[in-house]
Design an enzyme around this catalytic site. Sequence first.
Site, PDB file in Angstrom:
ATOM      1  N   TYR A  52      40.891  37.687  44.466  1.00 35.13           N
ATOM      2  CA  TYR A  52      40.832  38.276  43.130  1.00 35.13           C
ATOM      3  C   TYR A  52      41.455  37.323  42.120  1.00 35.13           C
ATOM      4  O   TYR A  52      42.494  36.720  42.385  1.00 35.13           O
ATOM      5  CB  TYR A  52      41.594  39.606  43.088  1.00 35.13           C
ATOM      6  CG  TYR A  52      40.699  40.806  42.911  1.00 35.13           C
ATOM      7  CD1 TYR A  52      40.166  41.107  41.667  1.00 35.13           C
ATOM      8  CD2 TYR A  52      40.385  41.623  43.989  1.00 35.13           C
ATOM      9  CE1 TYR A  52      39.342  42.205  41.499  1.00 35.13           C
ATOM     10  CE2 TYR A  52      39.568  42.726  43.829  1.00 35.13           C
ATOM     11  CZ  TYR A  52      39.045  43.007  42.583  1.00 35.13           C
ATOM     12  OH  TYR A  52      38.229  44.097  42.410  1.00 35.13           O
TER      13      TYR A  52
ATOM     14  N   GLU B  95      41.607  37.940  38.258  1.00 30.81           N
ATOM     15  CA  GLU B  95      41.472  38.472  36.902  1.00 30.81           C
ATOM     16  C   GLU B  95      42.150  37.552  35.892  1.00 30.81           C
ATOM     17  O   GLU B  95      43.252  37.059  36.118  1.00 30.81           O
ATOM     18  CB  GLU B  95      42.085  39.870  36.814  1.00 30.81           C
ATOM     19  CG  GLU B  95      41.213  40.952  37.398  1.00 30.81           C
ATOM     20  CD  GLU B  95      41.706  42.346  37.036  1.00 30.81           C
ATOM     21  OE1 GLU B  95      42.772  42.456  36.402  1.00 30.81           O
ATOM     22  OE2 GLU B  95      41.025  43.316  37.398  1.00 30.81           O
TER      23      GLU B  95
ATOM     24  N   THR C  36      21.244  33.192  32.581  1.00 23.17           N
ATOM     25  CA  THR C  36      21.510  33.378  33.996  1.00 23.17           C
ATOM     26  C   THR C  36      21.640  31.991  34.627  1.00 23.17           C
ATOM     27  O   THR C  36      21.313  30.973  34.009  1.00 23.17           O
ATOM     28  CB  THR C  36      20.379  34.156  34.685  1.00 23.17           C
ATOM     29  OG1 THR C  36      19.129  33.509  34.398  1.00 23.17           O
ATOM     30  CG2 THR C  36      20.325  35.592  34.199  1.00 23.17           C
TER      31      THR C  36
END
Length: 420
Positions: free
Chosen positions: A56, A58, A228
């Site tokens: 993770y 963040e 994208t």
Amino acid sequence: MHQPSIRDLASADPEIANLVESEARRQYEKIRLIASENYVSNAVLEASGTVLTNKYSEGYVGKRYYEGQQFIDPIETLAIERAKALFGVEHANVQPYSGSPANLAVYLAFLQPGDTVMGMALPMGGHLTHGWSVSATGKWFRSVKYGVRQDTGRVDLDEVRQVALAERPKVIFCGGTAIPRTIDYPAFAEIAAEVDAVLVADIAHIAGLIAGGAHPSPVGHAPVISTTTHKTLRGPRGAMLMSDAAHAAPLDKAVFPGLQGGPHNHTTAAIAVALREAATAEFSAYAHQIVANAAALATALADRGFDLVSGGTDNHLILVDLTSKGIGGKPAAQALDRAGIELNYNTVPYDTRKPFDPSGLRLGTAAVTTRGMGPEQMAQIAAWMDQAVKAAADGDEAVLAQIAGEVRDLTANYPMPGWV
């Protein structure tokens, strides 16, 4: 078999492993003409499947909310710096999960609910997230549309200017999902400046062509660029937002903490790999070959009586109107799939049929170009398409099966990344 090997998956979950192997074989045996699809390299596949998925992260580089970022930060930094160098932009954010959330971040950055946004209408070739009514972007914001001329199939920039002057949008999108012609970024920029709107270039379909020098770049014209990372760019399923320095901070804040939590680090690494590949001379040659193959396929289809929206293509994408062939796009696409040719049914401008049963087909040449096919194969593909559409109209399944066998014989001569 699938490459890289999935032997541990086969042991742990044979049912899923068998489906993955079947999909890999299907991709190998088909002529894949869906304009938004491609084949990624084995290196991109490997990066996508690493232990980075365990972490993770963040926040942004140097400003994380979790410890243990000693190696994640350099990975994201590489992806950012490679994007900036490849596209010549001042700022890049590689964290958006996909194209739709990336576009939604644009709204969060520069609009308030109810503000006016302007984009190409979906039936004319635009994207859902450019303000179409069924999208959150059309429900939460006031959306105005522009389209293409019925006689030419091309954007009418006089109409774009008239709508912009009348409606005064705060954001204007240029680009879309079924546009076979070159986008005139300078003209859009002039219109946006006249009404004091933020111009957003959605280059999701053509990012690889721009990176390879096969399509004009919006840099210097559109201060915000959304894309994208798959399609013609040949990376993993992800997205990027790029901008000039003045628009960087609100975009970053919109992505995190505005819309997302932790980025997908395995995808970030795969994006970095794809961007490195896209900076090579080999990729530039590939991008130009995509365009050459699309032109060859368009000519061959037109010679066989297919009606092409706008009369042809300038990029990777071809939009076919089947009205004169006496068959709808959906049954034609399904028959072509049975014949080993994968594409999608699609609305065409001013279509009189319903969106789920439209008049058109959309196809692109990125994936077949990755496998090494050239103009000679495009002519053969057009011939098969002509035979298959006629067979579909006549209900002749034997012809479709025969074509599928011939397609398998052809694809066996062209290696596919991800399959050995």
